[in-house]
Design a protein around this motif. Sequence first.
Motif, short mmCIF file in Angstrom:
data_model
loop_
_atom_site.label_atom_id
_atom_site.label_comp_id
_atom_site.label_asym_id
_atom_site.label_seq_id
_atom_site.Cartn_x
_atom_site.Cartn_y
_atom_site.Cartn_z
N MET A 177 15.51 -11.25 -17.87
CA MET A 177 15.35 -12.09 -16.92
C MET A 177 14.64 -11.79 -15.58
O MET A 177 14.13 -12.74 -15.01
N GLY A 178 14.60 -10.51 -15.41
CA GLY A 178 13.80 -9.97 -14.13
C GLY A 178 12.17 -10.49 -14.38
O GLY A 178 11.57 -10.63 -13.61
N PHE A 179 11.92 -10.44 -15.97
CA PHE A 179 10.48 -10.62 -16.10
C PHE A 179 10.34 -12.01 -16.04
O PHE A 179 9.32 -12.42 -15.55
N LEU A 180 11.03 -12.90 -16.46
CA LEU A 180 10.95 -14.18 -16.82
C LEU A 180 11.03 -14.92 -15.22
O LEU A 180 10.29 -15.83 -15.08
N TYR A 181 11.98 -14.55 -14.62
CA TYR A 181 11.92 -15.43 -13.17
C TYR A 181 12.03 -14.41 -12.08
O TYR A 181 12.65 -13.09 -12.18
N ALA A 182 11.24 -14.68 -11.13
CA ALA A 182 11.32 -13.66 -9.87
C ALA A 182 12.52 -13.89 -9.02
O ALA A 182 12.88 -15.17 -8.65
N GLY A 183 12.86 -12.75 -8.38
CA GLY A 183 13.64 -12.71 -7.03
C GLY A 183 15.10 -13.51 -7.37
O GLY A 183 15.70 -13.21 -8.67
N ASP A 184 15.64 -14.47 -6.56
CA ASP A 184 16.92 -14.98 -6.76
C ASP A 184 17.00 -15.79 -7.84
O ASP A 184 18.24 -16.22 -8.30
N GLN A 185 16.19 -16.35 -8.05
CA GLN A 185 16.31 -17.32 -9.41
C GLN A 185 16.71 -16.47 -10.63
O GLN A 185 17.41 -17.33 -11.11
N GLY A 186 15.91 -15.62 -10.77
CA GLY A 186 16.35 -14.61 -11.96
C GLY A 186 17.99 -14.13 -11.74
O GLY A 186 18.86 -14.31 -12.72
N LEU A 187 18.31 -13.81 -10.63
CA LEU A 187 19.73 -13.54 -10.25
C LEU A 187 21.05 -14.51 -10.67
O LEU A 187 21.75 -14.38 -11.46
N LEU A 188 20.23 -15.90 -10.30
CA LEU A 188 21.32 -16.98 -10.46
C LEU A 188 21.39 -17.11 -11.73
O LEU A 188 22.73 -17.66 -12.49
N HIS A 189 20.34 -17.03 -12.56
CA HIS A 189 20.43 -17.30 -14.24
C HIS A 189 21.33 -16.37 -14.62
O HIS A 189 22.06 -16.22 -15.57
N ILE A 190 21.42 -15.10 -14.11
CA ILE A 190 22.27 -13.93 -14.62
C ILE A 190 23.50 -14.16 -14.50
O ILE A 190 24.57 -14.22 -15.27
N ARG A 191 23.98 -14.85 -13.33
CA ARG A 191 25.23 -15.12 -13.08
C ARG A 191 25.78 -16.37 -13.92
O ARG A 191 26.78 -16.28 -14.45
N THR A 192 24.75 -17.34 -14.19
CA THR A 192 25.18 -18.27 -15.33
C THR A 192 25.77 -17.77 -16.60
O THR A 192 26.63 -18.13 -17.25
N ILE A 193 24.97 -16.76 -17.05
CA ILE A 193 25.21 -16.18 -18.10
C ILE A 193 26.40 -15.29 -18.00
O ILE A 193 27.35 -15.35 -19.26
N THR A 194 26.87 -14.77 -16.97
CA THR A 194 28.04 -14.02 -16.81
C THR A 194 29.00 -15.05 -16.87
O THR A 194 30.13 -14.46 -17.82
N ILE A 195 29.02 -15.97 -16.02
CA ILE A 195 30.11 -17.15 -16.33
C ILE A 195 30.21 -17.59 -17.96
O ILE A 195 31.48 -17.67 -18.39
N ALA A 196 28.94 -17.80 -18.62
CA ALA A 196 29.05 -18.18 -20.19
C ALA A 196 29.80 -17.17 -20.63
O ALA A 196 30.59 -17.52 -21.84
N MET A 197 29.71 -15.98 -20.65
CA MET A 197 30.28 -15.01 -21.40
C MET A 197 31.79 -15.17 -21.38
O MET A 197 32.44 -14.97 -22.09
N PHE A 198 32.31 -15.51 -20.16
CA PHE A 198 33.98 -15.64 -19.87
C PHE A 198 34.18 -16.98 -20.54
O PHE A 198 35.37 -16.90 -21.45
N ILE A 199 33.56 -18.05 -20.52
CA ILE A 199 33.76 -19.30 -21.48
C ILE A 199 33.82 -18.89 -22.98
O ILE A 199 34.76 -19.08 -23.79
N GLY A 200 32.92 -17.95 -23.42
CA GLY A 200 32.82 -17.52 -24.74
C GLY A 200 34.18 -16.84 -24.99
O GLY A 200 34.37 -16.87 -26.16
N MET A 201 34.65 -15.96 -24.18
CA MET A 201 35.84 -15.31 -24.39
C MET A 201 37.05 -16.10 -24.62
O MET A 201 37.77 -16.01 -25.30
#
Lengths: 287, 374
Positions: free
Chosen positions: B35-59
């Motif tokens: 994600m760090g390669f694809l998006y620079a800075g905060d944009q990437g961090l926000l996407h990582i957070r989206t995926i974090t939440i997604a993992m909880f919904i997956g659980m």
Amino acid sequence: MALPLTDVVANAVMMSALYALVAIGFTLIFGVGGVLNLAHGATVTIGAFSAYYVSEVFGYSIWVGALAALLVPALFSAALYRGMIRRVEDDPITVMILTLVTAIAVEEIIKTVFGTQPAVISSLLTGQVSIAGGIQANNLLVFGLSWVIIGLLFFAINYTKTGKAILATSMSTKGASLVGIESDRMYLYTWVLAGAFAGLAGLFLGSIQTASWSMGRSPLVLSFSIVVLGGIGSIRGSVIGAYIIGFLETFTMSYVDSSLSGLASLVVLVLILLAKPEGLFGREFTE
Amino acid sequence: MSDTLTSKLNPLSLPLRQQLGLLALALLGLTPFWMGFLYAGDQGLLHIRTITIAMFIGMFAMSWDSVSGYTGQISFGHAVFFAIGGYGSALLNLGWGVPPVAAVALGTVLAAVAGLLIGVPALRLEGPYLSLVTLVAPLILLQIFIFRSDVFGGELGISNPDPLVSTSGFAQETYVFFYVAFALFVAILAVLLAVTRSDAGSVLTAIREDEDAVAASGLNPAKFKTFAFVLSASVGGLAGAVFVHTPMASPTPSQLLAQTVSIEVIIAAVLGGMGTIVGAALGGMFLSVFRSQLSNVGLTVPGLDVSVGDLDLVIFAVVTLIILFALPGGVLRWGLVAGRKLIGADSAAADGGRTPVEQTLEKFREFFRGGRDD
């Protein structure tokens, strides 16, 4: 407590008639077609807002609005059955998901079209009647009309040919079709009836209180309890169940806490399901 | 025994589909890097957070699948377990100062007890009646939460409890909680896969197919169903408890208890593939990511003035219905079958080739037909 008992009892008697109206439709669909229609609450909302739209936006009399509250939900209900439910009526999971999602969609649409502010529907009658310390004429009319409609349905189901055919379908689809009853059409009738009843209940609820996008939820949840308590498919059971639940609900809200609305009836529902799942007047599902 | 545990777990000796699964899991674990390669800075961090939440919904979806997907007992109110885990843990932490890790453990126990309380009486009920009870359970809980707003915060929920790990700065917080979620995700996936692929899992599947046959072979279906219910409730409760101790969520009805949460979980599992665990996890993650992307779309539906983001649940429901008709096994099963055909390793199915959805529907159908046509 501050509330006089007569007021609370009068309110309970009237609200219970409304709940019976909603629950009868719910039980007709479930009892005859075996379909748990979770969009029934949304039909209530549609009824209220059709009346609101016709009378407040177009400026017609509220009685024209009442006609709309009868027809639009009946059409909606018929369309829901013909368009979606008929294809999947043997799959209760799909039916539940589908009707639940329909309910959400209807609520969302009403929320975006009419906003989240409660809408005021004008009263069918104005003034007061001096019974039991003064009751609003509108409330009395609502009560009377509800009972007239319930009475008409009783008569229609028990004494007309179509009504008897609906009863027969609810008892045995196979047996009914052997004597030439088209079960498909009977299902459609129950959906139309249920829709019209729910729509009227919506109008009445809206004219006593206010109409809002989520107004159908609590009648739906109360209907669960009423129908299970009265016995699934039993109209008589629904009316009696509606009165038990209606009184329970009104007394809890008046004397215990108004934020407890629905809780008492839900607890009753769970207890009945565990202790006597066939309800007061229900037929037990046979193997 | 040449088929030892080590050889079973050696990635090189696994079938292709499991190797692919491990590869996908590894890719998921490395999200912060690519994600760090694809998006620079905060944009990437926000996407990582989206995926974090997604993992909880997956659980959450896996939790639902482990009971409803396997035993065919459809629960319409699984949110009740997420909420009990989440609220229980948060209240223990805020009210009594229980450290987060212990609070999470206690919240999980609470959810397991709730699973027992709902599961055992519900065993007496069949088909739509069970669904009605599970549909009503979250409504009762929400009603209690509103009644005791002083404790539970009513519709608004309660404030955030202490985070599970203390961090400094947005970036560090994002990375740390991504791996907290990932670790939990892998753990739950592993446990549920182990259980459902074990002999007990076969019994659960058999219950979905024919409960009488299970009872006739001397096994007590009630025992297994209770086990599945409690396991599912604890997994859901654990995920809910950890979820509220992350900065991405707080104990509010809309995130843990609302009816839409219960429905989303069902949609996710059916979408991915009911009765597969992996499918449910994929479905949940996909649904969550897709929803958050949809809410960024500025399009509005012409004539209605509704943004596409507001209709996300409706859109998903429609997609789910199409999938129910077209691919009753869910996307994962379809992918597996298509993949096998592709590499020419197609073999006959031992279960008569029926999917769990079909089996469950058949169960319900028998229930209704039995009532109607005697």
